[in-house]
Scaffold this motif. Structure first.
Motif, PDB file in Angstrom:
ATOM      1  N   PHE A  94       0.825  -1.198   0.000  1.00 45.54           N
ATOM      2  CA  PHE A  94       0.000   0.000   0.000  1.00 45.54           C
ATOM      3  C   PHE A  94       0.866   1.258   0.000  1.00 45.54           C
ATOM      4  CE2 PHE A  94      -2.653  -3.240   2.070  1.00 45.54           C
ATOM      5  CZ  PHE A  94      -3.784  -3.183   1.270  1.00 45.54           C
ATOM      6  N   GLN A  95       0.243   2.360  -0.347  1.00 43.02           N
ATOM      7  CA  GLN A  95       0.924   3.650  -0.362  1.00 43.02           C
ATOM      8  C   GLN A  95       1.465   4.015   1.016  1.00 43.02           C
ATOM      9  OE1 GLN A  95      -1.622   6.761  -1.813  1.00 43.02           O
ATOM     10  NE2 GLN A  95      -0.361   8.398  -0.999  1.00 43.02           N
ATOM     11  N   SER A  96       0.752   3.641   2.069  1.00 42.64           N
ATOM     12  CA  SER A  96       1.100   4.064   3.428  1.00 42.64           C
ATOM     13  C   SER A  96       2.097   3.142   4.128  1.00 42.64           C
ATOM     14  CB  SER A  96      -0.175   4.132   4.269  1.00 42.64           C
ATOM     15  OG  SER A  96      -0.784   2.847   4.348  1.00 42.64           O
ATOM     16  N   TYR A  97       2.641   2.145   3.413  1.00 40.80           N
ATOM     17  CA  TYR A  97       3.596   1.149   3.934  1.00 40.80           C
ATOM     18  C   TYR A  97       2.938   0.176   4.897  1.00 40.80           C
ATOM     19  CZ  TYR A  97       6.564   5.171   2.697  1.00 40.80           C
ATOM     20  OH  TYR A  97       7.119   6.258   2.090  1.00 40.80           O
ATOM     21  N   ALA A  98       2.134   0.673   5.870  1.00 40.34           N
ATOM     22  CA  ALA A  98       1.405  -0.173   6.837  1.00 40.34           C
ATOM     23  C   ALA A  98       2.342  -1.089   7.617  1.00 40.34           C
ATOM     24  CB  ALA A  98       0.326  -0.987   6.104  1.00 40.34           C
ATOM     25  N   GLY A 147      11.814   7.013   4.221  1.00 48.38           N
ATOM     26  CA  GLY A 147      10.594   6.601   3.527  1.00 48.38           C
ATOM     27  C   GLY A 147      10.876   5.558   2.459  1.00 48.38           C
ATOM     28  N   GLN A 150      11.513   2.234   4.144  1.00 46.22           N
ATOM     29  CA  GLN A 150      10.267   1.648   4.639  1.00 46.22           C
ATOM     30  C   GLN A 150       9.476   1.015   3.503  1.00 46.22           C
ATOM     31  OE1 GLN A 150       7.893   3.945   7.501  1.00 46.22           O
ATOM     32  NE2 GLN A 150       9.650   5.308   7.787  1.00 46.22           N
ATOM     33  N   GLN A 151       9.481   1.641   2.340  1.00 44.86           N
ATOM     34  CA  GLN A 151       8.756   1.059   1.213  1.00 44.86           C
ATOM     35  C   GLN A 151       9.418  -0.236   0.759  1.00 44.86           C
ATOM     36  OE1 GLN A 151       5.956   0.517   0.083  1.00 44.86           O
ATOM     37  NE2 GLN A 151       5.453   2.500  -0.800  1.00 44.86           N
ATOM     38  N   SER A 173       4.127   7.137  -4.277  1.00 46.44           N
ATOM     39  CA  SER A 173       3.582   8.490  -4.329  1.00 46.44           C
ATOM     40  C   SER A 173       3.949   9.339  -3.121  1.00 46.44           C
ATOM     41  CB  SER A 173       2.058   8.442  -4.480  1.00 46.44           C
ATOM     42  OG  SER A 173       1.471   7.780  -3.384  1.00 46.44           O
ATOM     43  N   ALA A 174       4.289   8.709  -1.990  1.00 46.51           N
ATOM     44  CA  ALA A 174       4.608   9.480  -0.785  1.00 46.51           C
ATOM     45  C   ALA A 174       6.084   9.860  -0.713  1.00 46.51           C
ATOM     46  CB  ALA A 174       4.221   8.673   0.461  1.00 46.51           C
TER      47      ALA A 174
END
Length: 384
Positions: A94-98, A147, A150-151, A173-174
């Motif tokens: 997901f975009q938010s890594y979670a 970031g 993390q991705q 995207s982040a």
């Protein structure tokens, strides 16, 4: 209780995953309108489109996170339309890594491997961290990583259970532009190395063009075109795709005089006839990329030459974007602007400046024609 086996497709295909006549509504709003796509084994496919076009909804239906109103999803010949997420053998990023903030990196990666023994889990997690270049970060916590790192962890976690299908929901995207550019290549390299079939949602044209084997372009819940990057850019199916992928000049309200000649303002222009061409006088929109427009010289024939006035020149590093306004043959300005990409050296050599009048040449082989009466791509075949 034994679980009922998924239905087997009656016809064998070359696709790893198929979406057939998929429709999804949220109340009166249609998020997906009869969408059909087929993804080959090991292929990297991007779903591209503006905000609200239905791309994330399509990914969520494929994943089983949303239930379609009609249509079906097939994975490896099995109808999984009613199967829960856990039965679809997916890895999702997901975009938010979670990521779980209270456990370290290697335990985040191990999270989906609970069916394995503890030593096997750690070995597999370490293998995935090595794959994404983070083997030395195993004992750190998510907050201690950048970031981009993390991705990578989120990607390693999604790949750890060895999924048959990897789904990426705007994974970059982040991140800032420099990190995005680097991770694009890394993710594609990992995907090619593992050979995992991958579908990625993005709104970033450059991301889709540089990473994907083929791209699904969507707008307002409909499939506009499904093709490889070169075809999307060079042979867009309709005016939406032409305008959404890269920069395109449009000359609207043209009328065909015959199969190859179009009347625009006071000019006769040559172009390829639009798909579905039916008769003279059919209204057509012409289109040409800025890099294909040239400053006319003595070698150019008289057809496809327009008189224009320079309104602005923008230096953009490797190119200069020259904005011109088309003039009527009588010399007064029209409402139509055309953008031209030239080498900065050429701008200097030609001594171009604002308010300068000149002739521009539209090479017929680069002039695209679109019939205004044709549908903008709804219901295109997944086999395109």
């Amino acid at each position: 209780m034994n679980k009922k086996a998924p239905k087997k497709s009656l016809t064998s295909t070359d696709y790893f995953i198929e979406v057939r006549h998929l429709t999804k509504k949220f109340g009166a709003f249609t998020a997906l309108d009869n969408v059909n796509i087929g993804v080959k084994p090991g292929e990297f496919v991007s779903i591209l489109g503006p905000s609200g076009c239905g791309k994330t909804t399509l990914l969520r239906v494929i994943a089983g996170l949303e239930q379609q109103n009609s249509g079906s999803v097939w994975i490896q010949g099995n109808d999984v339309s009613r199967e829960p997420v856990a039965n679809r053998q997916l890895g999702i990023v997901f975009q938010s890594y979670a990521l779980f903030p209270n456990i370290n990196i290697i335990n985040n990666v191990q999270y989906g491997l609970r069916q394995m023994t503890a030593p096997a889990r750690r070995e597999r997690a370490q293998e995935m961290l090595e794959l994404v270049g983070l083997s030395d970060q195993a004992d750190k916590y998510p907050a201690q990583l950048s970031g981009g790192q993390q991705q990578r962890v989120a990607l390693a976690r999604a790949l750890a259970p060895n999924p048959s299908l990897l789904l990426l929901d705007e994974p970059l995207s982040a991140l800032d532009a420099r990190v995005r550019a680097r991770l694009r290549g890394e993710i594609r390299s990992i995907q090619e190395k593992l050979g995992v079939t991958t579908i990625m949602v993005t709104h970033d044209q450059e991301e889709a063009l540089t990473m994907a084997d083929r791209i699904v372009v969507m707008d307002q819940g409909q499939l506009m075109q499904f093709a490889d990057p070169q075809q999307l850019y060079g042979a867009p199916a309709n005016t939406f795709v032409a305008g959404f992928i890269g920069t395109m000049n449009f000359l609207p309200d043209c009328r065909h005089q015959d199969t190859t000649t179009v009347r625009f303002l006071d000019y006769s222009l040559e172009s390829r006839p639009p798909e579905g061409f039916s008769a003279p006088e059919q209204i057509t929109t012409l289109a040409i990329r800025p890099e294909h427009v040239r400053i006319a010289d003595d070698q150019d024939r008289s057809s496809n030459i327009l008189r224009a006035r320079i309104e602005q020149i923008e230096f953009r590093g490797s190119v200069s974007r020259v904005m011109v306004r088309v003039l009527h043959l009588a010399g007064h300005p029209s409402a139509h602007q055309i953008e031209i990409d030239l080498q900065p050296k050429a701008v200097d050599q030609l001594q171009l400046d604002a308010r300068h009048d000149l002739d521009i040449y539209l090479p017929p082989k680069h002039v695209l024609a679109f019939s205004d009466s044709l549908s903008l791509g709804a219901g295109q075949s997944h086999a395109a």
